[in-house]
Write a protein that holds these residues in place. Structure first.
Motif, mmCIF file in Angstrom:
data_model
loop_
_atom_site.group_PDB
_atom_site.id
_atom_site.type_symbol
_atom_site.label_atom_id
_atom_site.label_comp_id
_atom_site.label_asym_id
_atom_site.label_seq_id
_atom_site.Cartn_x
_atom_site.Cartn_y
_atom_site.Cartn_z
ATOM 1 N N ASP A 306 0.862 -1.322 0.109
ATOM 2 C CA ASP A 306 -0.154 0.045 -0.022
ATOM 3 C C ASP A 306 0.875 1.225 -0.251
ATOM 4 O O ASP A 306 2.088 1.206 0.367
ATOM 5 N N PHE A 307 0.287 2.435 -0.243
ATOM 6 C CA PHE A 307 0.894 3.589 -0.325
ATOM 7 C C PHE A 307 0.165 4.688 0.735
ATOM 8 O O PHE A 307 -1.028 4.582 0.685
ATOM 9 N N SER A 308 0.897 5.355 1.475
ATOM 10 C CA SER A 308 0.535 6.305 2.365
ATOM 11 C C SER A 308 1.188 7.706 2.035
ATOM 12 O O SER A 308 2.195 7.749 1.676
ATOM 13 N N TYR A 309 0.117 8.701 1.990
ATOM 14 C CA TYR A 309 0.517 9.929 1.297
ATOM 15 C C TYR A 309 0.660 11.111 2.398
ATOM 16 O O TYR A 309 -0.326 10.980 3.298
ATOM 17 N N ALA A 667 -8.292 0.374 10.296
ATOM 18 C CA ALA A 667 -7.412 1.289 9.734
ATOM 19 C C ALA A 667 -7.622 2.386 9.558
ATOM 20 O O ALA A 667 -6.869 3.417 9.567
ATOM 21 N N HIS A 668 -8.755 3.070 9.526
ATOM 22 C CA HIS A 668 -9.133 4.508 9.600
ATOM 23 C C HIS A 668 -8.764 4.990 10.933
ATOM 24 O O HIS A 668 -8.268 6.089 11.168
ATOM 25 N N LEU A 669 -9.115 4.305 11.750
ATOM 26 C CA LEU A 669 -8.782 4.673 13.343
ATOM 27 C C LEU A 669 -7.380 4.775 13.605
ATOM 28 O O LEU A 669 -6.896 5.592 14.345
ATOM 29 N N ARG A 670 -6.604 3.728 13.082
ATOM 30 C CA ARG A 670 -5.281 3.976 13.217
ATOM 31 C C ARG A 670 -4.565 5.135 12.321
ATOM 32 O O ARG A 670 -3.551 5.720 12.878
ATOM 33 N N PHE A 705 -10.797 8.945 1.418
ATOM 34 C CA PHE A 705 -9.300 9.327 1.724
ATOM 35 C C PHE A 705 -8.949 9.170 3.237
ATOM 36 O O PHE A 705 -9.836 9.360 4.048
ATOM 37 N N SER A 706 -7.771 8.655 3.242
ATOM 38 C CA SER A 706 -7.332 8.493 4.785
ATOM 39 C C SER A 706 -7.361 9.538 5.618
ATOM 40 O O SER A 706 -7.101 10.809 4.990
ATOM 41 N N PRO A 707 -7.749 9.535 6.740
ATOM 42 C CA PRO A 707 -7.589 10.860 7.592
ATOM 43 C C PRO A 707 -6.221 11.561 7.575
ATOM 44 O O PRO A 707 -6.248 12.475 7.929
ATOM 45 N N ARG A 708 -5.243 10.615 7.529
ATOM 46 C CA ARG A 708 -3.822 11.416 7.464
ATOM 47 C C ARG A 708 -3.600 12.146 6.183
ATOM 48 O O ARG A 708 -2.872 13.257 5.826
ATOM 49 N N ASP A 716 -20.146 13.327 11.086
ATOM 50 C CA ASP A 716 -21.153 13.785 10.055
ATOM 51 C C ASP A 716 -20.198 14.411 8.724
ATOM 52 O O ASP A 716 -20.726 15.047 8.105
ATOM 53 N N ALA A 717 -19.024 14.393 8.744
ATOM 54 C CA ALA A 717 -18.269 14.642 7.686
ATOM 55 C C ALA A 717 -18.213 13.649 6.383
ATOM 56 O O ALA A 717 -18.817 12.546 6.430
ATOM 57 N N TRP A 718 -17.654 13.996 5.525
ATOM 58 C CA TRP A 718 -17.520 13.248 4.350
ATOM 59 C C TRP A 718 -16.111 12.792 3.812
ATOM 60 O O TRP A 718 -15.386 13.750 3.664
ATOM 61 N N THR A 719 -15.744 11.472 3.794
ATOM 62 C CA THR A 719 -14.447 10.997 3.540
ATOM 63 C C THR A 719 -14.077 11.086 2.083
ATOM 64 O O THR A 719 -12.997 10.929 1.717
#
Length: 785
Positions: A306-309, A667-670, A705-708, A716-719
């Motif tokens: 995987d790729f993290s940005y 994964a999102h929480l991490r 998109f990842s939180p990072r 209530d937001a939109w990922t």
């Protein structure tokens, strides 16, 4: 966990590959097993909520949490290196060293030209310019030799350098004169030099070759010398900008993606394979089976396929990454705006939960039992709490989180926080003087903060004095607050309420429901008129706006009555529920989520719906109605499944038992950043913006998109939002994250932490960042009957 992350731990016992001793490993497994047993016993005896997951929990193992730090410079940086824990950077006019948080110029002689490359080799630091080479040895810089070096590396214990088309080496006796490594010249000028799998690999001018056994290149099938390895052919993209050996492969960064040579196979990796940014400026091998990529638009980590940005001011002082170097668990990036530092710290989700609890306190995000977002105030130069349009709704997430936390841990602090927030929500209803009408928010007169000046949907704010005159309460309450009260206080009743709190909670929910019945399915304000967004009556459903809203509105009011009947046992609420059934409200729930036109979707409505589905699906006993609701809920979940929102996913699993979305939820929480500021983000330029296989988008957008890669968020937001943020001038409270985590723990979707190391499960005080708003100093919340 890699041993380098724990340099201060004693090392006398034999160690496993992850750095633990055999004794500590057995201890950690024993602690995990004991924790799991206690968890199962506790939930079996504490009255599980319906729908508790009975499958295999995702283990809360130690992972690497990113911690970002930036050190800006007034000019672009070109290169970076670390020697003996000293960080050096090169720029157009020489060198700087980072000492603490300050930049220092070197003392004595040092290069004053553009430092195009910094590298460590042979225990020394080398600075390469276009005209000369310098070496740093024993705390001083000195010129080295009469010729400039293009690149160098350490190969089989010897420092090897490239100068034009020739290879040079330093003598083994420590001499300071370069000696030829080979008699013949390379087939092209060398720009990059790498020691890989026992060979020297050279790149330059769009070509790449090996040097081995005193010879450049391989032999083709006719025995003719060649600078191309004949069994894998020519480069896919010859514009190689950097070269590195890592993960058993040779990696080439080009202007159109990555190329990987593995054995005789050459692969091209682009946006189609998940690479966020295709032009590569530099590469570095990581210390945790990973590869780091610099680009003109940020930093990328390649790990486990995987790729993290990492981009924007959250992570870097400038997005153009010119050089990368790693030391232990830290990544240093030379950028056009300064030095970016990314530390990879060992964390568990349990530690992150503890960290966020401490940040809520230290940053002044709590006040009068509510949780608050912070906003930067330019005029005073301080952080201030936002008293918002929906304090009761957002604080409800924190109440639910602490109720789950108490049920899982029996930590007295959890019940203390839960009861404090519960009484704050009760106060919102008590202060209006209208039974069953809760205020949106409360403001202490004269307190520092940002008082909301508008209402929901841009309508003017309605503030009223409380009876004692010490506070103001915000009216024109919407359905949002009613949904949150029923969800969060219902969970409090089931999991944490004790003694008189049980009756207080039941009466509170009963008053909310009775208000709607008494006013013919309307929420009526203190002026005797329905609030702007508080209508569930059949007449409203006949309007254009009501026809658009009635799927959600019908779900809400059905859930309110069903929950009130369940919690209070009052037959009046069961009768009111049947009236709604006779009016045909259940049929509207089949199309609870409107999906057209996508640009008109209000994404916060999904949170309202899931608050309400939670009670309606659990408490409905009629099989026909329940199957109808299940159809509507499955449709609702499918519209948000692509968002990979952990709370949505956990609610769905707990209600249905259907698994499959728990991995992306964890994964999102991490991947939530520790920094809760809302930095600006941009993803619309990326090469990997495509909907993943197995998902469809129904409300606009392309992919989550990842939180990072965007920002921490309320649920209530939109990922799927491509670009956004607030330039670091807002900081979000983390009640939503805590709710999803503790819900996952309670329902058996996340295990207790798998490590017994205190540094992996508790945040130290020195890890909590300074800043935030001053603690609340206004009048206290009044006692309630």
């Amino acid at each position: 966990m890699h041993h380098s992350l724990n340099p201060n731990r004693p090392s006398t016992p034999p160690r496993l590959r992850d750095g633990r001793t055999h004794n500590s490993a057995h201890l950690e497994l024993s602690v995990l097993a004991l924790a799991l047993i206690l968890f199962l016993v506790r939930t079996a005896s504490a009255g599980q909520l319906p729908g508790t997951f009975s499958g295999r929990a995702i283990v809360d193992s130690v992972y690497l949490q990113e911690v970002g730090q930036s050190f800006p410079t007034p000019f672009p940086l070109i290169s970076v290196a670390v020697l003996d824990d000293q960080v050096w950077v090169g720029h157009q006019n020489g060198l700087l060293r980072l000492v603490g948080s300050e930049w220092q110029s070197p003392t004595g002689q040092s290069p004053t030209q553009s430092i195009r490359r910094l590298k460590t080799a042979g225990g020394r630091l080398w600075a390469m310019t276009d005209g000369e080479t310098w070496v740093y040895d024993k705390a001083a810089w000195q010129r080295f030799g009469p010729i400039p070096i293009d690149d160098l590396t350490e190969h089989r214990g010897v420092v090897v350098a490239a100068q034009g088309d020739r290879l040079l080496r330093l003598p083994a006796d420590g001499g300071k004169q370069w000696q030829p490594l080979a008699d013949q010249k390379a087939p092209f000028p060398i720009r990059r030099l790498v020691s890989h799998q026992g060979s020297l690999v050279l790149a330059g001018q769009g070509r790449l070759t090996h040097f081995n056994r005193g010879r450049f290149g391989g032999l083709d099938t006719y025995g003719f010398p060649s600078d191309q390895a004949w069994d894998w052919g020519t480069l896919i993209n010859p514009n190689v900008r950097d070269l590195v050996g890592a993960l058993g492969s040779l990696w080439m960064g080009t202007d159109r993606g990555l190329e990987r040579l593995r054995g005789m196979t050459l692969d091209s990796i682009t946006g189609a394979e998940g690479l966020p940014i295709e032009p590569i400026t530099c590469l570095a091998a990581g210390n945790f089976q990973d590869l780091w990529l610099g680009t003109p638009h940020g930093l990328i980590r390649h790990h486990s396929g995987d790729f993290s940005y990492y981009a924007g001011k959250r992570w870097l002082p400038g997005n153009e990454v010119r050089a990368i170097v790693l030391a232990s668990n830290t990544v240093y990036c030379a950028t056009d705006g300064g030095l970016g530092i990314l530390r990879l710290e060992p964390y568990t989700l349990a530690k992150k939960a503890d960290y966020y609890e401490q940040v809520l306190e230290a940053w002044g995000m709590k006040r009068l039992g509510f949780t608050h977002k912070l906003e930067w105030d330019e005029s005073s130069g301080t952080w201030l709490r936002e008293v918002s349009d929906n304090d009761g709704g957002y604080s409800g997430d924190y109440l639910a989180a602490q109720s789950y936390r108490w049920a899982v841990t029996r930590d007295p602090a959890a019940r203390r926080e839960a009861t404090n927030t519960f009484h704050a929500l009760r106060w919102l209803e008590h202060m209006t003087g209208v039974p069953g009408l809760p205020a949106r928010a409360v403001w202490a007169k004269g307190e520092p903060g940002h008082k909301s000046a508008v209402g929901s949907g841009g309508y003017p704010a309605e503030w009223h004095d409380t009876r004692d005159g010490a506070f103001e309460w915000k009216g024109d309450t919407s359905s949002d607050e009613i949904c949150s009260h029923f969800y969060s206080i219902g969970l409090f009743l089931e999991l944490a309420a004790e003694g008189v709190e049980i009756d207080q909670a039941k009466r509170h929910l009963g008053r909310l429901a009775k208000h709607l019945i008494d006013h013919q399915w309307k929420l009526v304000d203190s002026d005797g008129k329905p609030t702007r967004w508080g209508r569930w009556d059949p007449e409203y459903f006949k309007t254009d706006e009501g026809r658009f809203d009635r799927g959600l509105q019908a779900l809400e009011v059905l859930s309110f009555m069903k929950a009130a009947a369940h919690y209070t046992g009052d037959a009046a609420f069961a009768s009111a529920y049947q009236q709604l059934v006779q009016l045909g409200y259940p049929d509207y729930t089949l199309r609870q989520r409107s999906t057209f036109p996508p640009e008109d979707m209000a994404h916060f409505e999904d949170q309202l719906a899931f608050w309400c589905w939670w009670n309606l699906l659990r408490f409905e006993e009629d099989p026909d109605l329940k199957s109808l609701y299940q159809r509507g809920y499955e449709r609702s979940f499918e519209t948000v499944r692509v968002e990979q929102n952990p709370w949505y996913n956990f609610v769905y699993i707990a209600l249905t038992g259907n698994v499959g979305e728990e991995e992306p939820a964890v994964a999102h929480l991490r991947e939530w950043p520790l920094d809760l500021r809302l930095w600006s983000f941009r993803n619309s330029h990326r090469a990997d913006v495509r909907t993943p296989a197995g998902y469809r988008t129904y409300k606009g957008g392309i992919r989550a998109f990842s939180p990072r890669e965007r920002e921490p968020m309320r649920w209530d937001a939109w990922t799927l939002q491509l670009d956004g943020g607030a330039d670091g001038k807002q900081a979000i409270e983390c009640g939503s994250w805590l709710l999803a985590y503790w819900m996952g723990r309670y329902h058996g979707l996340i295990s207790p932490p798998a490590s017994s190391n205190p540094n992996h499960v508790r945040a130290r005080p020195d890890e909590i960042p300074t800043g935030g708003a001053q603690s609340y100093q206004g009048p206290s919340r009044p006692a309630l009957p």
